[in-house]
Design a protein around this motif. Sequence first.
Motif, PDB file in Angstrom:
ATOM      1  N   THR A 149       0.829  -1.212   0.000  1.00 29.35           N
ATOM      2  CA  THR A 149       0.000   0.000   0.000  1.00 29.35           C
ATOM      3  C   THR A 149       0.857   1.253   0.000  1.00 29.35           C
ATOM      4  OG1 THR A 149      -1.791  -1.159   1.159  1.00 29.35           O
ATOM      5  CG2 THR A 149      -1.802   1.245   1.260  1.00 29.35           C
ATOM      6  N   SER A 150       2.013   1.191   0.644  1.00 26.70           N
ATOM      7  CA  SER A 150       2.861   2.390   0.774  1.00 26.70           C
ATOM      8  C   SER A 150       3.777   2.623  -0.422  1.00 26.70           C
ATOM      9  CB  SER A 150       3.709   2.283   2.043  1.00 26.70           C
ATOM     10  OG  SER A 150       4.666   1.237   1.923  1.00 26.70           O
ATOM     11  N   LEU A 151       3.863   1.670  -1.348  1.00 25.79           N
ATOM     12  CA  LEU A 151       4.776   1.831  -2.487  1.00 25.79           C
ATOM     13  C   LEU A 151       4.321   2.966  -3.412  1.00 25.79           C
ATOM     14  CD1 LEU A 151       5.400  -1.915  -3.446  1.00 25.79           C
ATOM     15  CD2 LEU A 151       7.005  -0.362  -2.319  1.00 25.79           C
ATOM     16  N   THR A 152       5.274   3.787  -3.828  1.00 25.44           N
ATOM     17  CA  THR A 152       5.005   4.890  -4.740  1.00 25.44           C
ATOM     18  C   THR A 152       5.545   4.565  -6.131  1.00 25.44           C
ATOM     19  OG1 THR A 152       7.101   6.022  -4.305  1.00 25.44           O
ATOM     20  CG2 THR A 152       5.267   6.485  -2.802  1.00 25.44           C
ATOM     21  N   ARG A 153       5.203   5.406  -7.082  1.00 22.20           N
ATOM     22  CA  ARG A 153       5.740   5.217  -8.429  1.00 22.20           C
ATOM     23  C   ARG A 153       7.261   5.302  -8.407  1.00 22.20           C
ATOM     24  NH1 ARG A 153       7.714   7.541 -12.943  1.00 22.20           N
ATOM     25  NH2 ARG A 153       6.993   6.657 -14.947  1.00 22.20           N
ATOM     26  N   ASP A 154       7.818   6.190  -7.602  1.00 21.78           N
ATOM     27  CA  ASP A 154       9.279   6.293  -7.502  1.00 21.78           C
ATOM     28  C   ASP A 154       9.887   4.996  -7.004  1.00 21.78           C
ATOM     29  OD1 ASP A 154       9.282   8.882  -8.434  1.00 21.78           O
ATOM     30  OD2 ASP A 154       9.389   9.804  -6.446  1.00 21.78           O
ATOM     31  N   ASP A 155       9.202   4.312  -6.088  1.00 17.96           N
ATOM     32  CA  ASP A 155       9.692   3.019  -5.603  1.00 17.96           C
ATOM     33  C   ASP A 155       9.702   1.988  -6.729  1.00 17.96           C
ATOM     34  OD1 ASP A 155       9.930   3.986  -2.980  1.00 17.96           O
ATOM     35  OD2 ASP A 155       7.845   3.467  -2.517  1.00 17.96           O
ATOM     36  N   ILE A 156       8.700   2.056  -7.606  1.00 12.94           N
ATOM     37  CA  ILE A 156       8.630   1.123  -8.734  1.00 12.94           C
ATOM     38  C   ILE A 156       9.780   1.397  -9.707  1.00 12.94           C
ATOM     39  CG2 ILE A 156       7.205   0.278 -10.625  1.00 12.94           C
ATOM     40  CD1 ILE A 156       6.160  -0.281  -7.763  1.00 12.94           C
ATOM     41  N   VAL A 157      10.041   2.671  -9.972  1.00 11.42           N
ATOM     42  CA  VAL A 157      11.157   3.033 -10.858  1.00 11.42           C
ATOM     43  C   VAL A 157      12.478   2.558 -10.264  1.00 11.42           C
ATOM     44  CG1 VAL A 157      12.438   4.959 -11.871  1.00 11.42           C
ATOM     45  CG2 VAL A 157       9.937   4.986 -11.871  1.00 11.42           C
ATOM     46  N   ASP A 158      12.654   2.740  -8.952  1.00 12.80           N
ATOM     47  CA  ASP A 158      13.879   2.264  -8.294  1.00 12.80           C
ATOM     48  C   ASP A 158      14.013   0.749  -8.412  1.00 12.80           C
ATOM     49  OD1 ASP A 158      14.539   4.835  -7.541  1.00 12.80           O
ATOM     50  OD2 ASP A 158      13.749   4.641  -5.493  1.00 12.80           O
ATOM     51  N   ALA A 159      12.912   0.031  -8.235  1.00 16.00           N
ATOM     52  CA  ALA A 159      12.948  -1.427  -8.332  1.00 16.00           C
ATOM     53  C   ALA A 159      13.350  -1.855  -9.736  1.00 16.00           C
ATOM     54  CB  ALA A 159      11.588  -2.021  -7.965  1.00 16.00           C
ATOM     55  N   HIS A 160      12.876  -1.152 -10.728  1.00 15.55           N
ATOM     56  CA  HIS A 160      13.237  -1.456 -12.116  1.00 15.55           C
ATOM     57  C   HIS A 160      14.726  -1.278 -12.340  1.00 15.55           C
ATOM     58  CE1 HIS A 160      13.579  -0.432 -16.493  1.00 15.55           C
ATOM     59  NE2 HIS A 160      12.782  -1.485 -16.593  1.00 15.55           N
ATOM     60  N   GLN A 161      15.282  -0.192 -11.840  1.00 13.22           N
ATOM     61  CA  GLN A 161      16.710   0.060 -12.005  1.00 13.22           C
ATOM     62  C   GLN A 161      17.547  -0.937 -11.218  1.00 13.22           C
ATOM     63  OE1 GLN A 161      18.209   2.768 -13.950  1.00 13.22           O
ATOM     64  NE2 GLN A 161      16.153   2.446 -14.789  1.00 13.22           N
ATOM     65  N   ASN A 162      17.072  -1.343 -10.056  1.00 14.49           N
ATOM     66  CA  ASN A 162      17.839  -2.239  -9.189  1.00 14.49           C
ATOM     67  C   ASN A 162      17.829  -3.685  -9.680  1.00 14.49           C
ATOM     68  OD1 ASN A 162      18.480  -0.169  -7.429  1.00 14.49           O
ATOM     69  ND2 ASN A 162      16.748  -0.578  -6.064  1.00 14.49           N
ATOM     70  N   ALA A 163      16.719  -4.111 -10.285  1.00 12.98           N
ATOM     71  CA  ALA A 163      16.545  -5.534 -10.596  1.00 12.98           C
ATOM     72  C   ALA A 163      16.896  -5.902 -12.024  1.00 12.98           C
ATOM     73  CB  ALA A 163      15.102  -5.958 -10.304  1.00 12.98           C
ATOM     74  N   MET A 164      16.844  -4.944 -12.957  1.00 14.31           N
ATOM     75  CA  MET A 164      16.990  -5.276 -14.375  1.00 14.31           C
ATOM     76  C   MET A 164      18.151  -4.498 -14.965  1.00 14.31           C
ATOM     77  SD  MET A 164      12.917  -5.405 -15.322  1.00 14.31           S
ATOM     78  CE  MET A 164      13.205  -5.764 -17.054  1.00 14.31           C
ATOM     79  N   ALA A 165      19.280  -5.188 -15.117  1.00 12.33           N
ATOM     80  CA  ALA A 165      20.499  -4.540 -15.595  1.00 12.33           C
ATOM     81  C   ALA A 165      21.295  -5.516 -16.448  1.00 12.33           C
ATOM     82  CB  ALA A 165      21.340  -4.041 -14.420  1.00 12.33           C
ATOM     83  N   LEU A 166      22.222  -4.976 -17.211  1.00 11.87           N
ATOM     84  CA  LEU A 166      23.066  -5.818 -18.061  1.00 11.87           C
ATOM     85  C   LEU A 166      23.964  -6.726 -17.229  1.00 11.87           C
ATOM     86  CD1 LEU A 166      24.097  -3.169 -20.754  1.00 11.87           C
ATOM     87  CD2 LEU A 166      22.374  -4.969 -20.964  1.00 11.87           C
ATOM     88  N   GLY A 167      24.313  -6.277 -16.034  1.00 13.48           N
ATOM     89  CA  GLY A 167      25.244  -7.039 -15.206  1.00 13.48           C
ATOM     90  C   GLY A 167      24.669  -8.291 -14.602  1.00 13.48           C
ATOM     91  N   ASN A 168      23.341  -8.443 -14.586  1.00 15.85           N
ATOM     92  CA  ASN A 168      22.753  -9.648 -13.992  1.00 15.85           C
ATOM     93  C   ASN A 168      21.818 -10.376 -14.958  1.00 15.85           C
ATOM     94  OD1 ASN A 168      20.716  -7.686 -13.927  1.00 15.85           O
ATOM     95  ND2 ASN A 168      19.806  -8.463 -12.043  1.00 15.85           N
ATOM     96  N   VAL A 169      22.004 -10.153 -16.275  1.00 16.03           N
ATOM     97  CA  VAL A 169      21.108 -10.746 -17.254  1.00 16.03           C
ATOM     98  C   VAL A 169      21.622 -12.105 -17.733  1.00 16.03           C
ATOM     99  CG1 VAL A 169      22.183  -9.715 -19.318  1.00 16.03           C
ATOM    100  CG2 VAL A 169      19.731 -10.250 -19.326  1.00 16.03           C
ATOM    101  N   ILE A 170      20.688 -13.022 -17.975  1.00 16.13           N
ATOM    102  CA  ILE A 170      20.971 -14.343 -18.544  1.00 16.13           C
ATOM    103  C   ILE A 170      20.022 -14.530 -19.724  1.00 16.13           C
ATOM    104  CG2 ILE A 170      20.966 -16.825 -18.141  1.00 16.13           C
ATOM    105  CD1 ILE A 170      21.421 -16.261 -15.200  1.00 16.13           C
ATOM    106  N   VAL A 171      20.558 -14.974 -20.854  1.00  7.46           N
ATOM    107  CA  VAL A 171      19.754 -15.065 -22.072  1.00  7.46           C
ATOM    108  C   VAL A 171      19.873 -16.462 -22.671  1.00  7.46           C
ATOM    109  CG1 VAL A 171      19.376 -14.142 -24.391  1.00  7.46           C
ATOM    110  CG2 VAL A 171      20.098 -12.603 -22.545  1.00  7.46           C
ATOM    111  N   SER A 172      18.739 -16.994 -23.121  1.00 10.26           N
ATOM    112  CA  SER A 172      18.736 -18.233 -23.896  1.00 10.26           C
ATOM    113  C   SER A 172      17.743 -18.086 -25.034  1.00 10.26           C
ATOM    114  CB  SER A 172      18.358 -19.437 -23.028  1.00 10.26           C
ATOM    115  OG  SER A 172      16.988 -19.378 -22.665  1.00 10.26           O
ATOM    116  N   ALA A 173      18.007 -18.779 -26.125  1.00 10.16           N
ATOM    117  CA  ALA A 173      17.097 -18.754 -27.274  1.00 10.16           C
ATOM    118  C   ALA A 173      17.119 -20.104 -27.965  1.00 10.16           C
ATOM    119  CB  ALA A 173      17.490 -17.649 -28.253  1.00 10.16           C
TER     120      ALA A 173
END
Length: 431
Positions: free
Chosen positions: A185-209
């Motif tokens: 309930t307390s999460l703001t849009r800024d918190d969502i943007v921070d979560a996006h930056q923290n969790a999704m980066a080139l340094g922790n990506v794994i790819v398969s095809a």
Amino acid sequence: MIRRTLAALAVLMAFPAQAEVDIQEITSPAGVQAWLVEERSIPFVALNVWFQGGGTLDLPGKRGATNLMVGLLEEGTGEMNAQDFAREAERLAASFDYEAYDDVVAISARFLTENRKEAMALLRKSIVEPRFDQTSVDRVREQVLSIIRSDAKDPDRIASQTFDALAFPDHPYATSLNGSEVSVTSLTRDDIVDAHQNAMALGNVIVSAVGDISGEELGELVDDLLNGLPAEAAVLPDRANYQLEGGQTVIDFATPQSVAIFGHEGITRDDPDFFAAYVLNQILGGSGFDSRLMDEVREKRGLTYGVSSFLVAKDLGELYLGQVASANDRIGQAIEVIKDEWKRMADNGPTTGELLQAKTYLTGAYPLRFDGNGPIANILVGMQMDNLPINYIATRNDKVNAVSMEDIKRVAKRILRPEDLHFVIVGQPEG
């Protein structure tokens, strides 16, 4: 409709169950690593893009932010709202899936070769340029809160979350990645943007095809797809320190049937004894009706419809768990039988027949997992998550067959800890 039918057939038919899987290691021009199984017979590709860390990267006081963020990725981008995004994916006969787990944010795509460029452009917008508009944030937040409220009334979820809280206090694993009503309930849009930056980066990506794409094409696709993401994700928390002792925790819940989660500390995926532990678990409480626990608790005594055990090797902590449900006046007896069998296996190990039967099942069932582009892509990305070698598929059954009776008995004494078994029971157990 024709395109959707073709995509569905591609999932089912691209690989026969017994096909040899030839994995290529690809490095994109920008340096992103990917694993590829090239299959040109059907114009269809399954792509997985996973980001290690998942819900463990939630900031203090922001539990559930990563989960909420992932739920918003398909809610629109740029000028496109959620409906526009869904319609465009439908037009392209492409499917995208976004999931958050304790240790990973998992994104998958399935698309036809003829629509690859447009499908990947659309997927990129959702990954790199999500809208996170307030209307969508509020709507998805309510969906998450509904799930949290439902979980609070689900005996299985109560048992599982209670066990995690007792086992790993002061660690993200102790709480649901959905968060709590208060935190979400307390999460703001800024918190969502921070979560996006923290969790999704080139340094922790794994790819398969897997499918109709070359290594060179995949490298270019990956760079285009991920261009614009941060270089590094947030730092992972420390390893989880298992702190639960043997015993039981009873949570009063008005229901005619009690459910129980039980277990103790487990074994890491890279432990030299993991394969022996894996075979051991198949014998003790693995899949099917042939396990010791199913035989003793269900078949011989009729105390439950089902009982099982399983190894849980998370990135930052390991568990050896089981689950059972029984009538309130019989759950106590079921628990005593489970304790006895846990100790009997630790003391004596399995029989020769049980070991042979487990090996036959595990090696025979393994090829059936490779029944399409999508499942194979999932296996490849999972192998990378677990730091398994690229030849793992070819050697996996050999490792199972190499487990000897001596190995099984030694590992049973090592990892089965009857005195450390803790049962979290939700219901109104008698006795």
